[in-house]
Design an enzyme around this catalytic site. Structure first.
Site, PDB file in Angstrom:
ATOM      1  N   SER A 187       0.903  -1.107   0.089  1.00 43.90           N
ATOM      2  CA  SER A 187      -0.144  -0.027   0.233  1.00 43.90           C
ATOM      3  C   SER A 187       1.007   1.306  -0.021  1.00 43.90           C
ATOM      4  O   SER A 187       2.100   1.243   0.451  1.00 43.90           O
ATOM      5  CB  SER A 187      -0.845   0.172   1.151  1.00 43.90           C
ATOM      6  OG  SER A 187      -1.558   1.277   1.306  1.00 43.90           O
ATOM      7  N   TYR A 202       0.337  -0.101  10.744  1.00 44.77           N
ATOM      8  CA  TYR A 202      -0.207  -0.410   9.280  1.00 44.77           C
ATOM      9  C   TYR A 202       0.968  -0.160   8.300  1.00 44.77           C
ATOM     10  O   TYR A 202       1.256  -1.079   7.430  1.00 44.77           O
ATOM     11  CB  TYR A 202      -1.335   0.293   8.953  1.00 44.77           C
ATOM     12  CG  TYR A 202      -1.871  -0.095   7.634  1.00 44.77           C
ATOM     13  CD1 TYR A 202      -2.439  -1.192   7.225  1.00 44.77           C
ATOM     14  CD2 TYR A 202      -1.778   0.977   6.419  1.00 44.77           C
ATOM     15  CE1 TYR A 202      -2.701  -1.377   5.835  1.00 44.77           C
ATOM     16  CE2 TYR A 202      -2.553   0.919   5.323  1.00 44.77           C
ATOM     17  CZ  TYR A 202      -2.828  -0.590   4.991  1.00 44.77           C
ATOM     18  OH  TYR A 202      -3.074  -0.656   3.544  1.00 44.77           O
TER      19      TYR A 202
END
Length: 325
Positions: free
Chosen positions: A158, A184
């Site tokens: 990501s 994350y």
């Protein structure tokens, strides 16, 4: 690792998974798509199966998987919970025992910005699920990936990797305060480093690896976000309708799956590996781009990639091939 620079792809941010598989014949090949019954994974499964591949979808929730994948031919659902080492091992044992070569493995499953939680070994859940679960899967499937002779392993990272590097001194947030976005970002950086080192280890055996940013797509991945957090991504217009603007990274699920499918199937990527991709193209280093495009330096650091790999071996007790020999 191949050089981190565009190769002149004829596809773009607006391309769909179906479009990138036009003219691609995958008959006789077997693919595995983790997360293949949710969000972008569904479209990845649909595209690979539509090109003729037999697609195995590991599922923690078989009922949901059957409902979501109904009507897609060439799909087999198998039980697996990526966060449970015993479940991953059981899945791997079944696949390897069957002896079928695995030509494509798309590691698409993941969690995002979750409250602090830990697995049974005490590892922070985003790192444990997004990285260690897929590390266990690849280590176990190694014999059948090599058997394919020309396999590709796709690691869905990501743009969130740009939040920060892997903190090797405190991966599990034992001493620093837990921050769900730092966690994350660390996990997504780990996804990119995983692909980098896997490609180094596997290239001579015909196993190439890629990582990628799929785009901003509102899926179940955002289930832990507040309304304000979701709105901060500008995914809705003034009328409450979901925005689709690939030039601004706001994509449909079909567009979001395109880069995974592109990396998994396109012949122009033969001989390439270890690179981070976006918008159906090999991305530039972030230092050579404007804004948030490109790959951060810490996510393409070969020393960090090897360090993460060695640590992952220690944490899981697993290895690829004769790595520990």
């Amino acid at each position: 690792m191949s050089e981190q620079k565009p190769i002149g792809s004829r596809f773009s941010a607006s391309s769909t998974a179906r479009e990138v598989t036009e003219g691609i014949a995958l008959s006789g090949k077997t693919a595995i798509v983790t997360g293949g019954y949710s969000g972008l994974g569904v479209e990845t499964t649909r595209a690979l199966a539509g090109a003729g591949a037999r697609v195995i979808v590991p599922a923690r929730n078989r009922e949901k998987a059957e409902r979501t994948l109904a009507g897609i031919d060439n799909v087999v659902i198998e039980a697996m919970d990526l966060a449970d080492p015993a479940s991953v091992a059981a899945f791997v044992d079944r696949i390897v025992a069957a002896g079928m070569p695995i030509s494509i493995l798309v590691n698409s499953a993941g969690i995002m910005a979750t409250p602090l939680a830990r697995d049974e070994a005490g590892h922070e859940s985003q790192f444990a699920t997004n990285h260690l679960g897929h590390f266990r899967l690849v280590a176990g499937l190694w014999p059948v990936l090599v058997k394919a002779g020309n396999a590709r392993v796709i690691s869905v990272s990501s743009r969130g990797h740009q939040i920060g590097p892997v903190d090797f001194d405190d991966i599990d947030f034992r001493t620093r305060p837990y921050d769900k976005w730092q966690a994350y970002g660390q996990a997504k950086t780990a996804n990119a480093l995983f692909a980098l080192e896997l490609d180094r280890l596997g290239a001579a055996l015909g196993v190439r690896a890629f990582s990628l940013h799929p785009g901003v797509i509102l899926t179940d991945l955002a289930r832990h976000l507040s309304e304000d957090e979701i709105n901060s991504f500008d995914v809705y217009d003034e009328n409450g309708n979901r925005r689709v603007d690939p030039a601004r990274d706001l994509k449909t699920p079909e567009q979001g799956a395109a880069t995974s499918v592109w990396a998994a199937t396109r012949p122009e990527l033969d001989g390439i590996g270890g690179v981070y991709c976006e918008d159906c193209e090999v991305a530039l280093p972030q230092t050579e781009t404007d804004g948030t495009r490109g790959v951060a330096p810490w996510a393409m650091d070969p020393q960090a990639a090897e360090r993460l790999w060695l640590l992952s071996e220690q944490l899981t007790g697993l290895s690829v091939g004769d790595r520990r020999g």
